[in-house]
Design an enzyme around this catalytic site. Structure first.
Site, mmCIF file in Angstrom:
data_model
loop_
_atom_site.group_PDB
_atom_site.id
_atom_site.type_symbol
_atom_site.label_atom_id
_atom_site.label_comp_id
_atom_site.label_asym_id
_atom_site.label_seq_id
_atom_site.Cartn_x
_atom_site.Cartn_y
_atom_site.Cartn_z
ATOM 1 N N HIS A 1 0.863 -1.176 0.000
ATOM 2 C CA HIS A 1 0.000 0.000 0.000
ATOM 3 C C HIS A 1 0.898 1.223 0.000
ATOM 4 C CE1 HIS A 1 -3.014 2.894 1.253
ATOM 5 N NE2 HIS A 1 -3.956 1.963 1.173
ATOM 6 N N ARG B 1 -6.756 10.234 0.177
ATOM 7 C CA ARG B 1 -6.598 10.726 -1.200
ATOM 8 C C ARG B 1 -7.949 10.780 -1.912
ATOM 9 N NH1 ARG B 1 -3.406 6.555 -3.397
ATOM 10 N NH2 ARG B 1 -3.474 5.527 -1.378
#
Ligand code: FAD
Length: 667
Positions: free
Chosen positions: A256, A276
């Site tokens: 990740h 995000r």
């Protein structure tokens, strides 16, 4: 021979995360007596940690969404290596599974007009993740747990026994899948149950059942920097191998892009992608939004080229393209890695992720409460006022048990099923965020359903559990205590036991090994040599080291008693982590291309010839070849061609990037 308690069930589910509980509910609803067994407390599985949401094309926020778009995104994210039938079933069934959760009491965040809200995530064309702030996994597990309890209440009304048809064995660990003929790895034998120990007392017991569902999650604890919890030691992967099943796609491990990098004690803890998705941006030490420089050709048409366009997308997605911060995870992780390597990293070796300049403080606290809390408590950083420092962390394994797409049955082992992170194929070379929680529900349900049908069909002739196999499993589990005592009475207070029947000698004057030291070296080796960027020499070295570590793990010794003894538990988990790590390293060395979660420095391009290849790992007996013999065997298998109507969902220009000329002309 030790006395080991036996319990009879129809279906045994190993794991009480999202996949395990959904499978258990299905099997019980079909009327089968179902046992669930889990290492941790009921309700504490890894799924609880899921933050961002569950992907399902309900189209609540953008009605352009539907299962076909979700299927396309999933295949693109997995770089077309996905078992396409699984990706199809997943995309078609995910909305029903989310609706079903609502009917069982889940409370998702809402849109202004009262529908389930959906948020943006990397690789998803439309806002698609149903969520509960950034604590979605908690709500999912809470709901499934509540459903289990309500079924138990129904059973109580009917029979006076809450556990008549569904029982949870919590804080218990399975160390072996048992098969009817007692031959480990015998490909023909039917599953007959599972050998288990209770963590608190160390007591052994057997759950007899014709159908066993593996729902044990992932493998992250083989890597040093990981978002995964202590439970992720690859047990289900190893149990499947030891039972004669195969693992596929093990080279694909997801790093990740955003884990915490500071302070060292929390390195690896996840920073959810929702940051995000909700507008957070990545910057390097020069303050530059560097992701614009890392959009690969295959995604160029879909991502913004300027900050203005990227920012415009949040308000007006129809007239603007997506910000490159929302590329699939493998792309973002590689970009961060490259920035740090080029000397443009943050003070602690990551990059900056900023929401503080993008949203009002109150919005950040409302939409990302766990992140706000996590950074304040663990790093003394106020994310409403300053950026976070983030870097890649080992997060998810795309590889897993080779299963039939429709039934979740493990190929080659009658009675064994697998669902959730332990199953391979669904996500291809890279999973999109949010596609795991939906995978758990879609394939958890399917595994429970087909395990129930299979068990029902066995009603007339249940496979037997042989005493020899139980003895061998008990001896193997006791081996770390040394050779001092005879196998004794096996009650809760039974202390140390006999020498192992695992075939690994601890004699010869070689020193005993500390399981913690072996584990630490394993994690270091996997992180450094089979991590985010891979090279042939390093992976060969990793395999050498794994051979040494396996031999040393065979001499891992623990002191004390069987009552809650974490050193003993780790010594047992080492077998699993080493087997799984070898599969990862061996498959990664073999695949001479870069694709999704597998990046080769020496083969940086994606190769269309490799797209159809699954690398299949099996365990081969290595008698007479010494302790360091290579036991994992690897073979290449062609995937079936993608069904024509599914291929027609893509533009030809896009397919050219992934499929060979032969595949394109054979349609
Ligand atoms: P788990 O939930 O891990 O359950 C495994 C179970 O198996 C546990 O009960 C464990 O005790 C048991 N078990 C293991 N070995 C044994 C054994 N030998 N004997 C008995 N029991 C055993 N995915 C998304 O889709 N959306 C997200 O927002 C998201 N956020 C995430 C955030 C974090 C921090 C992490 C780490 C992951 C996230 N993921 C997310 C991924 C997702 O949470 C996992 O892939 C998923 O929860 C795995 O579920 P599972 O049911 O397969 O396994």
């Amino acid at each position: 021979m030790a006395h080991v308690e036996r319990h009879q069930w129809d279906v045994v589910i190993i794991g009480a995360g999202g996949a395990g509980l959904r499978a258990a509910i299905e099997a019980r609803e079909r009327g089968l007596r179902t046992a669930v067994i889990c290492k941790s407390l009921f309700g504490k599985a890894h799924t609880v940690m899921a933050e961002g949401g569950i992907a399902a094309s309900m189209g609540n926020v953008n009605d352009g969404d539907n299962w076909q778009v979700h299927f396309r995104d999933t295949m693109r994210g997995g770089k077309f290596l996905n078992q396409w039938r699984m990706a199809e079933l997943h995309a078609r069934e995910a909305p029903d599974r989310v609706w079903e959760l609502e009917t069982w009491g889940a409370l998702f965040d809402r849109t202004k007009d009262g529908r389930i809200s959906q948020r943006n995530f990397g690789g998803h064309e439309y806002p698609r993740l149903a969520h509960v702030g950034d604590r979605t996994g908690l709500e999912l597990i809470r709901t499934l747990q509540q459903k289990v309890v309500s079924l138990q209440q129904e059973d109580f009304k009917e029979s006076g026994d809450y556990e008549a048809r569904i029982k949870v064995f919590q804080e218990c660990t399975v160390t072996r899948i048992l098969k009817e003929d007692g031959e480990d790895g015998d490909e023909g034998g039917r599953v007959s149950g599972a050998f288990c120990y209770e963590r608190e007392s160390g007591r052994f017991f057997v759950l007899e059942a014709p159908a066993v569902v593996l729902a044990t999650g992932g493998i992250g604890k083989s890597f040093k920097v990981t978002s995964n919890s202590w439970e992720y030691t690859g047990d289900g992967h190893a149990l499947a191998l030891l039972a004669g099943a195969s693992l596929i796609n093990m080279e694909f491990v997801q790093f990740h892009p955003t884990g915490m990098v500071w302070p060292p004690s929390v390195k690896g803890i996840l920073v959810t992608e929702s940051v995000r998705g909700d507008g957070g941006v990545l910057r390097n030490s020069e303050g530059k939004r560097f992701m614009f420089g890392y959009v690969p050709d295959v995604f160029k048409e879909k991502y913004a080229e300027s900050e203005q366009e990227a920012d415009g997308w949040y308000e007006d997605p129809d007239s603007n393209r997506r910000p490159p911060e929302l590329l699939p995870r493998d792309e973002v992780a590689r970009a961060i890695n490259a920035e740090v390597k080029a000397g443009r990293g943050s003070p602690h070796g990551g990059v900056f992720l900023d929401v503080s300049t993008r949203m009002p403080a109150e919005t950040i606290k409302r939409r990302l409460p766990s992140m706000h809390h996590q950074f304040r408590e663990l790093a003394d950083v106020d994310i409403t006022a300053e950026p976070m420092e983030v870097g890649p962390t080992c997060h998810y394994v795309m590889g897993g048990v080779d299963v039939d797409s429709d039934t979740a049955a493990a190929r080659g082992v009658p009675g064994l099923f697998a669902a959730g992170e332990v199953a391979g194929g669904m996500h291809g070379s890279n999973r999109l965020g949010g596609n795991s929680l939906s995978d758990l529900l879609v394939f958890g349900r399917r595994a429970g359903l087909h395990a129930a049908e299979y068990a029902r069909a066995c009603a007339g002739g249940r496979p037997a559990v042989g005493a020899e196999q139980v003895d061998a499993a008990a001896a193997e589990a006791l081996r770390p205590f040394g050779e001092a005592e005879e196998p004794g009475a096996d009650g809760p207070s039974g202390a140390t036991g006999s020498t192992g029947a695992s075939g690994v000698s601890r004699g010869g004057g070689r020193p005993a090994q500390n399981p913690y030291a072996v584990h630490q070296e394993l994690q270091q080796s996997m992180n450094e040599l089979v991590g985010i960027i891979r090279r042939e020499e390093e992976m060969s070295e990793a395999l050498e080291r794994l051979g040494d570590l396996r031999e040393r793990a065979g001499r891992a010794t623990v002191e004390g008693h069987r009552q809650f003894n974490p050193g003993w538990h780790l010594a047992l988990d080492l077998r699993n982590m080493l087997l799984v790590s070898e599969c990862v390293a061996r498959a990664a060395l073999n695949r001479t291309e870069s694709r999704g979660g597998h990046t080769r420095d020496d083969y940086p391009e994606m190769d269309r010839e490799w797209r159809r290849a699954n690398l299949v790992c099996t365990l081969k007996a290595a008698e007479g070849r010494g302790e360091r013999a290579e036991r994992i065997s690897l073979r290449r298998r062609e995937m079936p061609p993608i069904r024509k109507d599914l291929l027609e969902l893509f533009e030809k220009e896009e397919l050219i990037k992934y499929l060979t000329d032969e595949e394109l002309t054979s349609e």
